[in-house]
Design a protein around this motif. Structure first.
Motif, mmCIF file in Angstrom:
data_model
loop_
_atom_site.group_PDB
_atom_site.id
_atom_site.type_symbol
_atom_site.label_atom_id
_atom_site.label_comp_id
_atom_site.label_asym_id
_atom_site.label_seq_id
_atom_site.Cartn_x
_atom_site.Cartn_y
_atom_site.Cartn_z
ATOM 1 N N GLY A 132 -16.051 46.276 -13.692
ATOM 2 C CA GLY A 132 -15.098 46.175 -12.602
ATOM 3 C C GLY A 132 -15.375 47.108 -11.454
ATOM 4 N N GLY A 133 -14.901 46.708 -10.262
ATOM 5 C CA GLY A 133 -14.942 47.570 -9.097
ATOM 6 C C GLY A 133 -13.590 48.178 -8.829
ATOM 7 N N THR A 134 -12.569 47.844 -9.643
ATOM 8 C CA THR A 134 -11.240 48.405 -9.450
ATOM 9 C C THR A 134 -11.187 49.801 -10.044
ATOM 10 O OG1 THR A 134 -10.615 47.181 -11.435
ATOM 11 C CG2 THR A 134 -9.929 46.262 -9.341
ATOM 12 N N GLY A 135 -12.005 50.714 -9.517
ATOM 13 C CA GLY A 135 -11.914 52.104 -9.912
ATOM 14 C C GLY A 135 -12.861 52.518 -11.005
ATOM 15 N N GLY A 136 -13.676 51.609 -11.573
ATOM 16 C CA GLY A 136 -14.593 52.012 -12.628
ATOM 17 C C GLY A 136 -13.835 52.440 -13.870
ATOM 18 N N LEU A 137 -14.027 53.701 -14.309
ATOM 19 C CA LEU A 137 -13.340 54.202 -15.492
ATOM 20 C C LEU A 137 -11.843 54.369 -15.270
ATOM 21 C CD1 LEU A 137 -15.872 56.873 -16.751
ATOM 22 C CD2 LEU A 137 -15.098 54.875 -18.029
ATOM 23 N N PHE A 138 -11.417 54.417 -14.015
ATOM 24 C CA PHE A 138 -10.019 54.675 -13.709
ATOM 25 C C PHE A 138 -9.502 53.689 -12.653
ATOM 26 C CE2 PHE A 138 -12.022 58.635 -14.914
ATOM 27 C CZ PHE A 138 -11.132 59.178 -15.822
ATOM 28 N N VAL A 139 -8.181 53.467 -12.662
ATOM 29 C CA VAL A 139 -7.499 52.828 -11.545
ATOM 30 C C VAL A 139 -6.437 53.801 -11.064
ATOM 31 C CG1 VAL A 139 -7.895 50.448 -12.265
ATOM 32 C CG2 VAL A 139 -5.867 51.658 -13.091
ATOM 33 N N MET A 140 -5.951 53.592 -9.849
ATOM 34 C CA MET A 140 -4.919 54.449 -9.304
ATOM 35 C C MET A 140 -3.554 53.817 -9.553
ATOM 36 S SD MET A 140 -7.116 56.571 -8.407
ATOM 37 C CE MET A 140 -5.925 57.792 -7.873
ATOM 38 N N GLU A 141 -2.613 54.606 -10.092
ATOM 39 C CA GLU A 141 -1.284 54.109 -10.429
ATOM 40 C C GLU A 141 -0.227 54.962 -9.737
ATOM 41 O OE1 GLU A 141 -0.129 52.286 -14.404
ATOM 42 O OE2 GLU A 141 0.802 54.273 -14.544
ATOM 43 N N THR A 142 0.779 54.298 -9.163
ATOM 44 C CA THR A 142 1.813 55.010 -8.409
ATOM 45 C C THR A 142 2.861 55.610 -9.335
ATOM 46 O OG1 THR A 142 3.186 53.028 -8.151
ATOM 47 C CG2 THR A 142 1.519 53.452 -6.453
ATOM 48 N N ALA A 143 3.570 56.613 -8.803
ATOM 49 C CA ALA A 143 4.711 57.221 -9.485
ATOM 50 C C ALA A 143 5.685 57.689 -8.417
ATOM 51 C CB ALA A 143 4.261 58.389 -10.365
ATOM 52 N N GLY A 144 6.905 58.050 -8.831
ATOM 53 C CA GLY A 144 7.903 58.520 -7.882
ATOM 54 C C GLY A 144 8.710 57.382 -7.291
ATOM 55 N N THR A 145 9.353 57.662 -6.165
ATOM 56 C CA THR A 145 10.223 56.683 -5.500
ATOM 57 C C THR A 145 10.009 56.738 -3.993
ATOM 58 O OG1 THR A 145 11.910 56.983 -7.219
ATOM 59 C CG2 THR A 145 12.600 55.915 -5.180
ATOM 60 N N GLY A 146 9.914 55.568 -3.384
ATOM 61 C CA GLY A 146 9.763 55.498 -1.936
ATOM 62 C C GLY A 146 8.881 54.339 -1.526
#
Length: 231
Positions: A132-146
């Motif tokens: 995958g090209g979606t981050g390789g070993l990692f993907v970015m995931e959101t947290a918090g509110t807004g």
């Protein structure tokens, strides 16, 4: 985040209103102008404390997500601060509400977010990392509110999966997706996808929203290659 787009078309400016002490994080280099009532401060693009740990996290985030090593924090110094930012991509900008949903972002999708929103690295399986090209070993995931703003290359289209659907999307056209969706990464056809030219695809299933972009930077670069002067 109080904002408006300068137009409904491609490549709009994002006009962000900031009150005294209000903050937003923006992608490095995205500022176009402000009205002198906004303070800009660069910092490492990381979540966590400690200098060494921060450098490692910022470097890892830059490598795996396509984001900058540094991110800019904009703070209002009066009640009528105005900041204009622009995407590095030629295309649309889309707002995602974080808190109601947790989102995962493809490489380079981040543009800006409220001070109450963060995003961090989440590990993927080895198979996804290899193909995958979606981050390789990692993907970015959101947290918090807004509110979080993402940018795409071309038009961004929002698709809703109702739990019975399966969508197969070229990996380079994926912008973001809710973490309620399951996904697998595989070749489009043949051993390396050469037969169709599609290469790697993402197969999404479950219930949730998926954002795709109408263009991808790799194919755009290939169309320009014959016209570029080679030394």
């Amino acid at each position: 985040m109080k904002y408006e787009l300068s137009s409904d078309g491609s490549c709009p400016l994002v006009l962000i209103s900031l009150g005294m002490g209000e903050q937003v994080s923006i992608e490095r280099g995205s500022m176009v102008f402000h009205n002198g009532k906004v303070n800009l401060e660069g910092r490492m693009n990381q979540n966590g404390s400690g200098m060494l740990g921060g450098i490692i996290k910022a470097a890892a985030r830059s490598v795996v997500s396509g984001e900058s090593f540094f991110v800019t924090t904009a703070t209002g110094t009066a009640n009528d601060g105005l900041l204009a930012i622009s995407s590095g991509s030629i295309g649309n900008i889309k707002a995602l509400e974080v808190g109601k949903s947790t989102w995962r972002l493809n490489d380079g999708a981040f543009l800006a977010c409220d001070g109450g929103v963060t995003y961090s690295m989440k590990s993927q399986s080895a198979g996804r990392a290899i193909f995958g090209g979606t981050g390789g070993l990692f993907v970015m995931e959101t947290a918090g509110t807004g509110t979080l703003l993402v940018n795409g290359f071309g038009e961004i289209v929002e698709l809703d999966l109702d739990g019975n659907d399966t969508l197969v999307v070229d990996n380079l056209h994926v912008v973001a997706w809710e973490n309620t969706l399951s996904y697998n990464i595989k070749m489009a056809s043949g051993i390396f996808g050469f037969k169709t030219g599609e290469g790697v695809v993402n197969e999404f299933s479950g219930r949730g929203k998926l954002l795709v972009q109408s263009k991808n930077i790799k194919e755009f670069a290939l169309t320009l290659a014959p016209y570029l002067v080679k030394k």
